[in-house]
Enzyme design. Structure first.
Site, PDB file in Angstrom:
ATOM      1  N   LYS A 169       1.188  -1.146   0.052  1.00 31.17           N
ATOM      2  CA  LYS A 169      -0.062   0.563   0.152  1.00 31.17           C
ATOM      3  C   LYS A 169       0.539   1.415   0.180  1.00 31.17           C
ATOM      4  CE  LYS A 169      -1.995   1.400   3.485  1.00 31.17           C
ATOM      5  NZ  LYS A 169      -3.552   1.694   4.346  1.00 31.17           N
ATOM      6  N   MET A 210      -4.452   3.570  18.599  1.00 30.41           N
ATOM      7  CA  MET A 210      -4.937   2.651  17.105  1.00 30.41           C
ATOM      8  C   MET A 210      -4.434   3.946  15.919  1.00 30.41           C
ATOM      9  SD  MET A 210      -6.603  -0.356  17.428  1.00 30.41           S
ATOM     10  CE  MET A 210      -6.562  -0.719  15.026  1.00 30.41           C
ATOM     11  N   ASN A 254     -12.229  14.083  23.074  1.00 21.07           N
ATOM     12  CA  ASN A 254     -12.273  14.218  21.888  1.00 21.07           C
ATOM     13  C   ASN A 254     -11.014  16.065  21.874  1.00 21.07           C
ATOM     14  OD1 ASN A 254     -11.175  14.500  19.292  1.00 21.07           O
ATOM     15  ND2 ASN A 254     -12.142  16.292  18.399  1.00 21.07           N
ATOM     16  N   ARG A 313      -9.986  -2.045   7.485  1.00 20.89           N
ATOM     17  CA  ARG A 313      -8.862  -2.989   7.642  1.00 20.89           C
ATOM     18  C   ARG A 313      -8.745  -2.571   9.361  1.00 20.89           C
ATOM     19  NH1 ARG A 313      -3.637  -0.252   8.639  1.00 20.89           N
ATOM     20  NH2 ARG A 313      -2.929   0.094   7.232  1.00 20.89           N
TER      21      ARG A 313
END
Length: 321
Positions: free
Chosen positions: A67, A219, A160, A111
Site C-alpha cells: 500500500k 489505533m 476529543n 481494516r
C-alpha cells in the site's frame, strides 16, 4: 491486471469480511506463514504530508503487494478530500506480474477498524458494556461501528481535543441505538473498552484515566514520535500488537521501551491469542492493551477479498500490462 476504483469499493466489502480477513492474516503472521516488509514512512517536505509504503507476503493466502500513501493534513480544509490517501497494489507471487490496483482509502478505514474489533473480540472482558472513544475524526465512526459488533454495548462515552466534533460521533452512536455522552478524561474510568484514534504526538490518555479490567485498542500511533497514551499505562497493562517490530519502532511501545518501562519480550502478537498459543486475558482485573500500528498485510488481505468480489460482480476493470 484488474483495477477496482475507490468509488466501487463500498459496495464490495463488508465489516464482517474485513474482520475475517484481518483475523486470518494476524493468525498467519503469528504462525510465521506471513510477514510484513519494513515500513517506509517519510515527511516529504510538501503540504506537511507523511508518505510511505507498507507491504508484505502471505504464503497461506498467496497475497503479495503493498500500500502506498499517507496523510495530507490540509486536504479536508483546502480540497474537500479526506486527509488519508492511499492505493493498494497486488502482485502475482508466482510471476511478479502486477495483478490488481485498488483505491485504498475506504480499505484503510475498514481494516483499521477491523483490527481493533479483532482485539476486542479476543481480549475484552465478556461483561464489557461501555465503550470509550478518544478521538472523533473520520476514522472514529468506522471504529465505533466495528466495535459494537463484538460486544453488548449499553453506552458510548467520548472525549476529543476539539469537542465541537463530538456531536457528529454522537449521531453515529444514535444510529446504532446507543446512548452517547461527552466526558472529560477522568470520566474514561467508566469505560470497559477504550479506543484511541487520534494523530497525537503527546499522550492524552493517562494511567489514572483507565480502570482495572479495561481493554484498550490504541489505533492512532503509526509513526516515530506519535503517542496517544502515557507510557506508564503500557507498564500497567498486558500488551499485545499486530507486529512486534512495528510496535516497538513506530507504535505506542516505542515510548515505553524508550523509557525502560517494558521490553520487546513483554509484547505478544494478537495472532498468538487467535491461534491459541497465548492465553490472552487472564483475569477480570487485568488491563489489556492492543498497540495497533497497522501492517501492510491487513491492507493486502482485505484488498484481495475485494478484488475477488469485484471480478465476480463484473465491477473490476481489466487492463493489459
Amino acid at each position: 491486471m484488474w483495477i477496482v476504483p475507490e468509488a466501487a469499493i463500498a459496495d464490495l466489502v463488508s465489516r464482517k469480511a474485513s474482520f475475517d480477513a484481518v483475523e486470518k492474516v494476524f493468525a498467519a503472521m503469528a504462525a510465521r506463514d506471513a510477514y510484513n516488509f519494513p515500513v517506509v514512512r517519510e515527511a516529504i517536505g510538501h503540504e506537511d504530508a507523511l508518505y510511505g509504503f507498507k507491504g508484505g507476503f502471505d504464503r497461506t493466502g498467496g497475497t503479495l503487494g503493498l500500500k502506498a500513501g499517507g496523510y495530507w493534513p490540509h486536504n479536508l480544509e483546502k480540497r474537500g478530500l479526506i486527509n488519508h490517501q492511499s492505493t493498494v497494489f497486488l502482485f502475482d507471487p508466482d510471476t511478479g506480474k502486477p495483478a490488481a490496483m485498488l483505491g485504498g482509502n475506504l480499505l484503510t478505514a475498514l481494516r483499521t477498524a477491523a483490527a481493533s474489533a479483532v482485539s476486542i473480540r479476543h481480549l475484552a472482558r465478556d461483561d464489557a458494556r461501555v465503550i470509550g472513544m478518544i478521538g472523533a475524526g473520520h476514522q472514529s465512526h468506522f471504529q465505533l461501528r466495528a466495535a459494537v459488533e463484538q460486544m453488548q454495548v449499553d453506552k458510548v462515552i467520548a472525549w476529543n481535543m476539539h469537542p465541537e466534533m463530538l456531536p457528529k460521533l454522537g449521531e453515529t452512536a444514535a444510529e446504532l441505538g446507543l446512548p452517547f455522552e461527552a466526558v472529560d478524561l477522568d470520566g474514561m474510568t467508566e469505560a470497559d473498552v477504550i479506543i484511541t484514534i487520534t494523530s497525537s504526538f503527546a499522550p492524552t490518555l493517562l494511567a489514572q484515566h483507565v480502570a482495572p479490567g479495561t481493554h484498550l485498542a490504541c489505533m492512532g500511533t503509526d509513526t516515530k514520535g506519535k503517542q496517544e497514551v502515557e507510557a506508564a499505562l503500557l507498564a500497567r497493562a498486558t500488551v499485545f500488537c499486530d507486529e512486534v517490530a512495528q510496535s516497538i519502532s513506530i507504535g505506542e511501545a516505542q515510548h515505553a521501551i524508550g523509557d525502560g518501562l517494558i521490553s520487546d519480550s513483554d509484547i505478544a502478537e494478537i495472532g498468538a491469542v487467535i491461534n491459541g498459543t497465548h492465553p490472552g486475558r487472564q483475569s477480570t482485573e487485568e488491563i489489556t492493551l492492543f498497540d495497533g500500528t497497522g501492517v501492510g498485510l491487513q491492507d493486502l488481505a482485505v484488498a484481495a477479498a475485494v478484488v475477488d468480489t469485484a471480478i465476480e460482480k463484473g465491477v473490476a476493470i481489466e487492463v493489459d500490462m
